[in-house]
Design a protein around this motif. Structure first.
Motif, PDB file in Angstrom:
ATOM      1  N   TYR A   1     -63.118  41.120  -8.731  1.00  0.00           N
ATOM      2  CA  TYR A   1     -64.404  41.193  -8.040  1.00  0.00           C
ATOM      3  C   TYR A   1     -64.161  40.911  -6.570  1.00  0.00           C
ATOM      4  O   TYR A   1     -63.541  39.900  -6.224  1.00  0.00           O
ATOM      5  CB  TYR A   1     -65.384  40.164  -8.621  1.00  0.00           C
ATOM      6  CG  TYR A   1     -66.686  40.112  -7.849  1.00  0.00           C
ATOM      7  CD1 TYR A   1     -67.615  41.126  -7.985  1.00  0.00           C
ATOM      8  CD2 TYR A   1     -66.957  39.072  -6.970  1.00  0.00           C
ATOM      9  CE1 TYR A   1     -68.805  41.097  -7.268  1.00  0.00           C
ATOM     10  CE2 TYR A   1     -68.144  39.027  -6.249  1.00  0.00           C
ATOM     11  CZ  TYR A   1     -69.065  40.054  -6.414  1.00  0.00           C
ATOM     12  OH  TYR A   1     -70.234  40.032  -5.702  1.00  0.00           O
TER      13      TYR A   1
ATOM     14  N   ALA B   1     -55.474  33.817  -6.710  1.00  0.00           N
ATOM     15  CA  ALA B   1     -56.803  34.458  -6.698  1.00  0.00           C
ATOM     16  C   ALA B   1     -57.496  34.342  -8.060  1.00  0.00           C
ATOM     17  O   ALA B   1     -58.718  34.393  -8.149  1.00  0.00           O
ATOM     18  CB  ALA B   1     -56.682  35.924  -6.297  1.00  0.00           C
ATOM     19  N   TYR B   2     -56.718  34.189  -9.131  1.00  0.00           N
ATOM     20  CA  TYR B   2     -57.296  33.958 -10.455  1.00  0.00           C
ATOM     21  C   TYR B   2     -57.829  32.521 -10.549  1.00  0.00           C
ATOM     22  O   TYR B   2     -58.920  32.286 -11.069  1.00  0.00           O
ATOM     23  CB  TYR B   2     -56.235  34.206 -11.533  1.00  0.00           C
ATOM     24  CG  TYR B   2     -56.697  33.920 -12.949  1.00  0.00           C
ATOM     25  CD1 TYR B   2     -57.294  34.927 -13.717  1.00  0.00           C
ATOM     26  CD2 TYR B   2     -56.517  32.670 -13.525  1.00  0.00           C
ATOM     27  CE1 TYR B   2     -57.717  34.683 -15.009  1.00  0.00           C
ATOM     28  CE2 TYR B   2     -56.934  32.411 -14.829  1.00  0.00           C
ATOM     29  CZ  TYR B   2     -57.534  33.419 -15.569  1.00  0.00           C
ATOM     30  OH  TYR B   2     -57.956  33.161 -16.852  1.00  0.00           O
TER      31      TYR B   2
ATOM     32  N   HIS C   1     -61.539  38.017  -6.063  1.00  0.00           N
ATOM     33  CA  HIS C   1     -61.553  37.023  -7.133  1.00  0.00           C
ATOM     34  C   HIS C   1     -61.048  37.719  -8.398  1.00  0.00           C
ATOM     35  O   HIS C   1     -61.619  38.732  -8.798  1.00  0.00           O
ATOM     36  CB  HIS C   1     -62.963  36.503  -7.370  1.00  0.00           C
ATOM     37  CG  HIS C   1     -63.616  35.958  -6.140  1.00  0.00           C
ATOM     38  ND1 HIS C   1     -63.549  34.619  -5.797  1.00  0.00           N
ATOM     39  CD2 HIS C   1     -64.326  36.554  -5.157  1.00  0.00           C
ATOM     40  CE1 HIS C   1     -64.202  34.437  -4.660  1.00  0.00           C
ATOM     41  NE2 HIS C   1     -64.687  35.591  -4.257  1.00  0.00           N
ATOM     42  N   ILE C   2     -60.001  37.194  -9.012  1.00  0.00           N
ATOM     43  CA  ILE C   2     -59.459  37.858 -10.206  1.00  0.00           C
ATOM     44  C   ILE C   2     -60.113  37.279 -11.457  1.00  0.00           C
ATOM     45  O   ILE C   2     -60.001  36.086 -11.752  1.00  0.00           O
ATOM     46  CB  ILE C   2     -57.925  37.727 -10.258  1.00  0.00           C
ATOM     47  CG1 ILE C   2     -57.332  38.465  -9.037  1.00  0.00           C
ATOM     48  CG2 ILE C   2     -57.391  38.313 -11.564  1.00  0.00           C
ATOM     49  CD1 ILE C   2     -55.826  38.450  -8.983  1.00  0.00           C
TER      50      ILE C   2
END
Lengths: 189, 189
Positions: free
Chosen positions: B60, B173-174, B68-69
């Motif tokens: 996203y 990022a996750y 954003h993962i």
């Protein structure tokens, strides 16, 4: 057994009278008083609950005994500790009534028998589970990307009646903020 | 069509050779190169993807263009922008290959035809969707209650191979942290 359940199922699949009679005999009806626990942490979870009326909260209590509210449920919603229910393990969550609550209960054995006997009910549960999965993904994204203010506004927009029905301390435990922060949010919204 | 799909389905339901032939004809096979997009934000999402090999990320991108993962996927996993796929709306997420990736693609129409023609496949999808829902609920709880350090350790414990295969910037990022914070976490773990 109950017209609300029929109406609820028929939003997804149509049932004949015979089929609805078959569905009905797999549910049992129970009543709970405000503050009663429908699911108790550390115990087995015999049922998935379809709410006819009332209000419940699904809670995770951390090691410091702090309560985190994973979900609320109202009439026409299903709720349980699904992890414990589907895997037949002990509950890690608790589910408590925030008001007197009437439910139809579906045991694991009855769920299996129902799906085996009527494939279109399996289709109904697949559709409901997809909705639940999509809602959970939206919530993950919201937790990852939105501010507390935005998450408060999303909640009120999606479920306006919660604001009236759920005590402020419980809304705060759902959003992961203090009661004081929630007051600030609600005056800004 | 592919023994990996048969093996994957048969963890949940047994199929005869004829049934598997029926299942197979609803999928098409595609190959993607590293950095190619399987789902593009703003476009329709024709397929649910079963990964035969490779690695993807579901992303996203917020208004400030920050990524954003939401999820990674590897062989034997299903992934797509499910909200867009199931509701036939435009993608709000993108899905990008982090390595060359082979997939079997299932369109909405083929998914419907498959479930209508073979009820036990609907049972398979119900079980998979329940697993996905339970995993999403665990992730929500983890985002609500666990520290970044704990979430890093959970990820590594559940999917040890991700640590080797996913670049550190993507893992960050996750988890919703900077690359620098991730380095600190990995030395503490």
């Amino acid at each position: 057994m109950h017209p609300k359940l029929k109406e609820h199922i028929e939003k997804i699949v149509a049932l004949t009278e015979d089929e609805f009679a078959f569905v009905s005999k797999h549910f049992i009806r129970k009543s709970f008083k405000k503050h009663q626990f429908m699911v108790q942490r550390g115990e087995m979870v015999p049922y998935n609950y379809f709410l006819l009326s009332g209000l419940t909260k699904l809670v995770y209590t951390d090691d410091a005994e702090k309560q985190h509210i994973l979900a609320f449920a109202m009439e026409d919603w299903w709720d349980s500790d699904f992890q414990a229910y589907y895997t037949q393990t002990k509950a890690t969550l608790s589910m408590e009534c925030l008001a007197d609550t009437e439910v139809l209960c579906l045991s694991r054995d009855d769920y299996r028998a129902l799906c085996a006997g009527l494939p279109k009910i399996e289709h109904f549960f697949l559709e409901k589970t997809i909705f639940g999965f999509l809602a959970a993904q939206r919530r993950i994204l919201s937790l990852m990307t939105a501010s507390t203010q935005e998450r408060y506004e999303q909640l009120i927009r999606q479920h306006p009646s919660l604001l009236q029905r759920v005590p402020k301390t419980q809304l705060a435990a759902y959003l992961g903020v203090t009661r004081e922060t929630l007051s600030r949010l609600s005056t800004q919204a």
